[in-house]
Design a protein around this motif. Structure first.
Motif, PDB file in Angstrom:
ATOM      1  N   MET A 343       0.757  -1.291  -0.154  1.00 51.28           N
ATOM      2  CA  MET A 343       0.048  -0.089   0.068  1.00 51.28           C
ATOM      3  C   MET A 343       0.955   1.188   0.044  1.00 51.28           C
ATOM      4  O   MET A 343       0.501   2.353   0.848  1.00 51.28           O
ATOM      5  N   GLY A 344       2.049   1.310  -0.766  1.00 51.17           N
ATOM      6  CA  GLY A 344       2.837   2.244  -1.025  1.00 51.17           C
ATOM      7  C   GLY A 344       3.883   2.594  -0.052  1.00 51.17           C
ATOM      8  O   GLY A 344       4.660   3.594   0.139  1.00 51.17           O
ATOM      9  N   ALA A 345       3.792   1.746   0.822  1.00 47.89           N
ATOM     10  CA  ALA A 345       5.009   1.764   1.825  1.00 47.89           C
ATOM     11  C   ALA A 345       5.908   0.570   1.728  1.00 47.89           C
ATOM     12  O   ALA A 345       5.422  -0.557   1.521  1.00 47.89           O
ATOM     13  N   LEU A 346       7.337   0.696   2.319  1.00 47.17           N
ATOM     14  CA  LEU A 346       8.314  -0.197   2.279  1.00 47.17           C
ATOM     15  C   LEU A 346       7.983  -1.005   3.356  1.00 47.17           C
ATOM     16  O   LEU A 346       8.037  -0.437   4.571  1.00 47.17           O
ATOM     17  N   TYR A 347       8.383  -2.333   3.450  1.00 45.55           N
ATOM     18  CA  TYR A 347       8.054  -3.392   4.544  1.00 45.55           C
ATOM     19  C   TYR A 347       9.037  -4.456   4.360  1.00 45.55           C
ATOM     20  O   TYR A 347       9.561  -4.664   3.506  1.00 45.55           O
ATOM     21  N   THR A 348       9.816  -4.564   5.570  1.00 49.28           N
ATOM     22  CA  THR A 348      10.813  -5.712   5.647  1.00 49.28           C
ATOM     23  C   THR A 348      10.600  -6.251   7.139  1.00 49.28           C
ATOM     24  O   THR A 348      10.062  -5.836   8.085  1.00 49.28           O
ATOM     25  N   ASN A 349      11.413  -7.546   7.332  1.00 51.86           N
ATOM     26  CA  ASN A 349      11.459  -8.143   8.458  1.00 51.86           C
ATOM     27  C   ASN A 349      12.584  -8.876   8.420  1.00 51.86           C
ATOM     28  O   ASN A 349      13.412  -9.159   7.283  1.00 51.86           O
ATOM     29  N   PHE A 350      12.924  -9.750   9.607  1.00 54.22           N
ATOM     30  CA  PHE A 350      14.157 -10.370   9.480  1.00 54.22           C
ATOM     31  C   PHE A 350      14.086 -11.598   8.601  1.00 54.22           C
ATOM     32  O   PHE A 350      15.278 -12.196   8.134  1.00 54.22           O
ATOM     33  N   LEU A 351      13.007 -12.142   8.262  1.00 51.90           N
ATOM     34  CA  LEU A 351      12.946 -13.204   6.935  1.00 51.90           C
ATOM     35  C   LEU A 351      13.454 -12.701   5.795  1.00 51.90           C
ATOM     36  O   LEU A 351      13.903 -13.447   4.748  1.00 51.90           O
ATOM     37  N   MET A 352      13.552 -11.339   5.631  1.00 53.16           N
ATOM     38  CA  MET A 352      13.935 -10.888   4.186  1.00 53.16           C
ATOM     39  C   MET A 352      15.509 -10.444   4.246  1.00 53.16           C
ATOM     40  O   MET A 352      16.167  -9.712   3.206  1.00 53.16           O
ATOM     41  N   ALA A 353      16.376 -10.874   5.330  1.00 53.67           N
ATOM     42  CA  ALA A 353      17.777 -10.744   5.337  1.00 53.67           C
ATOM     43  C   ALA A 353      18.347 -11.828   4.533  1.00 53.67           C
ATOM     44  O   ALA A 353      18.023 -13.010   4.867  1.00 53.67           O
ATOM     45  N   LYS A 354      19.240 -11.539   3.730  1.00 56.81           N
ATOM     46  CA  LYS A 354      19.828 -12.314   2.795  1.00 56.81           C
ATOM     47  C   LYS A 354      21.273 -12.660   2.756  1.00 56.81           C
ATOM     48  O   LYS A 354      22.077 -11.494   3.140  1.00 56.81           O
ATOM     49  N   ALA A 355      21.753 -13.793   2.781  1.00 58.83           N
ATOM     50  CA  ALA A 355      23.256 -13.833   2.821  1.00 58.83           C
ATOM     51  C   ALA A 355      24.180 -13.489   1.715  1.00 58.83           C
ATOM     52  O   ALA A 355      23.583 -13.289   0.699  1.00 58.83           O
ATOM     53  N   GLY A 356      25.295 -13.141   2.160  1.00 55.43           N
ATOM     54  CA  GLY A 356      26.423 -12.583   0.934  1.00 55.43           C
ATOM     55  C   GLY A 356      27.363 -13.587   0.764  1.00 55.43           C
ATOM     56  O   GLY A 356      27.446 -14.731   1.492  1.00 55.43           O
ATOM     57  N   ALA A 357      28.180 -13.389  -0.250  1.00 54.22           N
ATOM     58  CA  ALA A 357      29.400 -14.339  -0.368  1.00 54.22           C
ATOM     59  C   ALA A 357      30.283 -14.345   0.902  1.00 54.22           C
ATOM     60  O   ALA A 357      30.498 -15.718   1.122  1.00 54.22           O
ATOM     61  N   LEU A 358      30.536 -13.689   1.533  1.00 54.59           N
ATOM     62  CA  LEU A 358      31.134 -13.796   2.780  1.00 54.59           C
ATOM     63  C   LEU A 358      30.542 -14.821   3.924  1.00 54.59           C
ATOM     64  O   LEU A 358      31.195 -15.461   4.560  1.00 54.59           O
ATOM     65  N   HIS A 359      29.200 -14.697   3.934  1.00 55.49           N
ATOM     66  CA  HIS A 359      28.294 -15.665   4.894  1.00 55.49           C
ATOM     67  C   HIS A 359      28.734 -17.185   4.277  1.00 55.49           C
ATOM     68  O   HIS A 359      28.876 -17.990   4.943  1.00 55.49           O
ATOM     69  N   ARG A 360      28.380 -17.151   2.863  1.00 54.52           N
ATOM     70  CA  ARG A 360      28.400 -18.521   2.326  1.00 54.52           C
ATOM     71  C   ARG A 360      29.974 -19.128   2.384  1.00 54.52           C
ATOM     72  O   ARG A 360      30.286 -20.419   2.550  1.00 54.52           O
ATOM     73  N   ALA A 361      30.970 -18.280   2.295  1.00 52.32           N
ATOM     74  CA  ALA A 361      32.354 -18.646   2.498  1.00 52.32           C
ATOM     75  C   ALA A 361      32.887 -18.892   3.816  1.00 52.32           C
ATOM     76  O   ALA A 361      34.017 -19.229   4.125  1.00 52.32           O
ATOM     77  N   ASN A 362      31.931 -18.230   4.822  1.00 57.45           N
ATOM     78  CA  ASN A 362      32.538 -18.362   6.096  1.00 57.45           C
ATOM     79  C   ASN A 362      32.950 -19.739   6.598  1.00 57.45           C
ATOM     80  O   ASN A 362      32.372 -20.613   6.513  1.00 57.45           O
ATOM     81  N   GLY A 363      34.360 -19.607   7.218  1.00 56.68           N
ATOM     82  CA  GLY A 363      34.699 -20.982   7.689  1.00 56.68           C
ATOM     83  C   GLY A 363      35.465 -21.581   6.548  1.00 56.68           C
ATOM     84  O   GLY A 363      36.280 -22.642   6.652  1.00 56.68           O
ATOM     85  N   GLY A 364      35.540 -20.958   5.315  1.00 57.50           N
ATOM     86  CA  GLY A 364      36.379 -21.537   4.079  1.00 57.50           C
ATOM     87  C   GLY A 364      37.136 -20.497   3.464  1.00 57.50           C
ATOM     88  O   GLY A 364      37.815 -19.955   3.951  1.00 57.50           O
ATOM     89  N   PHE A 365      36.705 -20.443   2.110  1.00 55.76           N
ATOM     90  CA  PHE A 365      37.554 -19.644   1.164  1.00 55.76           C
ATOM     91  C   PHE A 365      36.541 -18.836   0.113  1.00 55.76           C
ATOM     92  O   PHE A 365      35.801 -19.330  -0.241  1.00 55.76           O
TER      93      PHE A 365
END
Length: 813
Positions: A343-365
């Protein structure tokens, strides 16, 4: 006189029979890094050390297979490391804008998510069912009836007290009000005004007393209602607790060894009990119409607070992750928080937090292209900051540059343990190392890939195995050993060294792929040497249109280049033109004119601002050679002009300095230079001819001109003797040399070269610093001394022979 090179010295052949296989399909696939021992040692060290800041920068030439080698090596090393944990975000019931991060063993995050989904489903059915029980309704009704009776009793007592004072209670929409009574009937305002003042005063006093009594009664009723509400809430809490506790406990039992998960489940229990009406609320109105608030919540499910956002889930194969991020923006590296429009407003919550490459590589390379990283806005600074603080914080890029603040999420940062591998060119590494102090602190391991490797039977076999691996991976035809031998020779040609192989495997594999295509066209079951030769020729033909155009200009004498005869002060030099990855030699005429003067050697290219610094340095060296070689006891009274004829682009490099010196010596001695020869090589002040680059292209460029005009057997090229090991000439050039139609001479000194070009002995310097009469050096020395005498005579005669000059000098004085 020096002797020309034999055909064997012009190209190092790889005999097919020397290869220990018949075809590449007999070889085992290659699973290690090819011929890069130094780089492998550095990578092994960088991967193994766990100290902070020891990230890697892998540098080397383009096409050397850095990315392929790194991925293969890291995949092998990562398989030996422990699997890192899962990470997920859950709601922070105290501050929903700051979601909490939970760390779980590998594979457990998805289990927790499923457990919470199942728990939510059971709560949605179990909680409403608990409130539908008969006991609950009876207890609730009892409390409400007690409240109603107590309220009625209070009001009845108030009515009696008010009646005793002559007042009655009237019920209105806003509550009860006091009404004066007269003879059992309410007293109207006009009737009240008609009373005596004394009576009116008495009525007012009694009314104040009744008003106070009414206020006290209202307070008691509110207390009764509050007490009843607390009792109702207590019943609701007891019912909700009984419905929720056993469901929560069942889930908590699965995570007895995870205190953070148990704390989160306890927070869910408290929130469900506190918001039990959320589970009891009917989603439709009384008339069966959609509830407007429910419509507003579409996409904003209020039950999302109890769900789990699995940010990173590690695979079941084990080992550490190896992530290659081709587009390293801030969001792709650090993650992002998505938004929905409602309805014209931006909405977000913690379920919309998405991982980046550093998250996916955490513990590795994490593997990144350095140039791609530097091209992205803010990405380089954000990566350095993240590595320095060793935690991943999801944030909007450029947040500090916004004009207006917007509400967004601030997820809890996640601890970072990653080894970053940057891949780039050497110049980029040294640029960052020199201008970015933080780079030196964060990327302490330099792994450099070489562009060449020593040509030995072992490295040739390794190359053949690499070719076999490529054929198997891409479904190409196998190569017979003749085809492999041609590719080995082509690799040495790319390295421009008979004893080296180029490690630019991307170029070599491209040739192999095209050779496979040609073999298919020719109906060959295997790729043959002829297929490889055809592929190389076709690749050159696609890129040499300008070379052929320049050859035509030379043949029709638009560009003046002589290949026969002899001319004083004129020599053929050879330039190199680079067109993408293809380069070729272009013969050019170099001329010199020497005359009396004190200007030294005049570089026309430099004076016209068409000469580069290295070329200018080479020309300046010529003055030092001439002065030190011929006229140490007399002044150098020489002016000589040098020019590259019909060259209209910048002249750079010192590879033509020996040719320029030959032209000057010819002009001074008066001896003509054979135009059937072309010359390349730099020179130092001692007259030694030094190595140059692109020697093969230069020889072939002049050979093509000579062949087009007709080979006479008296044509050739003079090259530095130190360049002989770099010769990997085309087969047609080698065949012409073998047939005696073309010659290549290795030259150590200027004396050897000028003797060959002028057809006369150069002459050795005697004990008194003189050269034999009639030799090239003798003629040059004689001419320079003659110039010095002429200059001395001219300088001594000018004042006495010119009275007008004397008068002019006196007038000036």
């Amino acid at each position: 006189m020096i002797s020309p090179l034999t055909p064997d010295a012009l190209r190092k052949i790889c005999p097919p029979e020397s290869l220990p296989f018949e075809a590449t399909d007999e070889l085992k696939p290659l699973d290690e890094v090819v011929a890069q021992d130094r780089a492998v040692e550095a990578i092994t060290f960088g991967v193994g050390i766990r100290c902070e800041g020891f990230n890697l920068f892998v540098l080397g030439p383009a096409g050397a297979g850095k990315m392929t080698a790194i991925k293969r090596f890291l995949a092998s090393e990562a398989a030996k490391l422990p699997t890192p944990p899962d990470w997920c975000y859950v709601n922070n019931f105290v501050d929903p804008q700051r979601p909490r991060a939970l760390c779980l063993p590998p594979g457990r995050a998805r289990v927790l998510q499923a457990d919470c989904e199942r728990l939510l489903a059971e709560l949605k059915t179990g909680v409403p069912r608990a409130f539908e029980s008969e006991a609950y309704e009876q207890n609730r009704q009892t409390i409400l009836e007690e409240l109603q009776k107590q309220t009625s009793d209070e009001l009845e007592a108030l009515r009696k007290r008010a009646d005793a004072l002559g007042f009655g209670l009237a019920k209105t929409a806003s509550g009860f009000m006091i009404v004066p009574m007269l003879r059992g009937k309410p007293l109207k305002p006009e009737g009240f005004e008609g009373l005596d003042e004394e009576i009116k005063q008495q009525v007012g006093l009694r009314m104040e007393e009744v008003q106070k009594d009414l206020a006290a009664t209202r307070r008691r009723i509110r207390d009764l209602e509050r007490e009843a509400k607390n009792r109702l809430d207590g019943i609701d809490r007891e019912v909700a607790t009984s419905a929720v506790d056993h469901l929560i406990e069942e889930v908590k039992d699965n995570y007895a060894d995870h205190a953070a998960v148990q704390a989160h489940l306890e927070a869910i229990r408290e929130d469900v009990i506190a918001n039990v009406d959320l589970f009891r609320r009917d989603q439709t109105g009384a008339q069966g119409q959609p509830d407007p608030t429910a419509m507003l919540r579409q996409g904003m499910d209020p039950f999302d607070r109890y769900r789990v956002n699995v940010l990173i889930e590690q695979g079941e194969n084990g080992g550490a992750p190896v992530v290659v991020e081709p587009h390293p923006t801030c969001q792709s590296l650090l993650g992002r928080v998505e938004h929905q429009v409602q309805m014209g407003a931006l909405y977000t919550n913690f379920l919309m937090a998405k991982a980046g490459a550093l998250h996916r590589a955490n513990g590795g390379f994490l593997v990144l292209e350095a140039m791609e990283l530097l091209k992205q806005f803010f990405a380089w600074d954000q990566l350095k900051r993240t590595l320095k603080h060793r935690r991943i914080r999801i944030e909007e890029p450029g947040e500090q540059f916004r004009l207006y603040s917007t509400v967004t999420l601030e997820p809890e940062p996640i601890p970072l343990n990653v080894k970053v591998v940057l891949i780039g060119s050497p110049w980029l590494y040294y640029l960052l190392h020199g201008y970015d102090p933080e780079f030196q602190e964060l990327f302490k391991v330099q792994a450099e890939f070489s562009d060449r490797v020593t040509r030995t039977p072992d490295t040739i076999l390794t190359f053949a195995r690499l070719l076999s691996t490529c054929c198997g991976a891409e479904g190409l035809k196998s190569f017979d050993r003749g085809a492999v031998a041609k590719l080995v020779e082509h690799s040495s040609r790319l390295a421009e060294d008979q004893d080296k192989l180029a490690t630019t495997f991307s170029h070599l594999l491209d040739v192999a792929r095209e050779a496979c295509f040609r073999a298919g066209r020719n109906g060959h079951q295997r790729v043959t040497a002829e297929d490889v030769r055809t592929a190389i020729s076709a690749k050159i033909r696609r890129a040499n249109r300008l070379e052929e155009l320049l050859q035509e200009l030379v043949l029709d004498r638009t560009l003046l280049v002589d290949t026969e005869g002899a001319v004083v002060g004129q020599v053929n030099g050879i330039a190199v033109i680079q067109l993408g990855e293809y380069h070729f030699g272009k013969p050019s005429r170099i001329t010199a004119r020497a005359f009396l003067g004190r200007g030294g050697i005049i570089d026309i290219e430099r004076e016209a601002r068409m000469g580069g610094r290295i070329h200018s340095k080479g020309v300046l060296i010529l003055s030092g050679y001439l002065g030190g070689r011929y006229v140490q006891q007399t002044p150098l009274a020489l002016s000589a002009s040098l020019a590259f004829e019909q060259v209209y682009e910048e002249v750079e490099g010192d590879s033509a300095s020996s040719a320029e010196l030959y032209a000057i010596l010819s002009s001074l001695s008066g001896l003509p230079i054979k135009q059937g020869f072309a010359v390349t090589g730099s020179v130092n002040q001692r007259g030694e001819v030094q190595a140059i680059g692109a020697v093969n292209a230069k020889i072939e460029g002049f050979f093509d001109v000579c062949r087009a005009r007709g080979l006479t057997g008296e044509q050739g090229v003079l090259i530095p003797a130190s360049n002989v090991r770099h010769l990997m000439l085309r087969e047609d050039v080698v065949e012409a040399v073998a047939a005696g139609q073309f010659q290549i001479f290795p030259v150590h000194t200027i004396d050897e070269g000028i003797a060959l070009l002028a057809g006369r002995e150069a002459g050795d310097c005697g004990p008194e610093g003189t050269f034999p009469d009639g030799s090239v050096n003798g003629l040059v020395q004689g001419r320079l001394r003659e110039m010095a005498e002429q200059a001395r005579a001219y300088a001594g005669e000018t004042p006495a022979a010119s009275p007008a000059a004397d008068r002019h000098d006196a007038e000036v004085g």
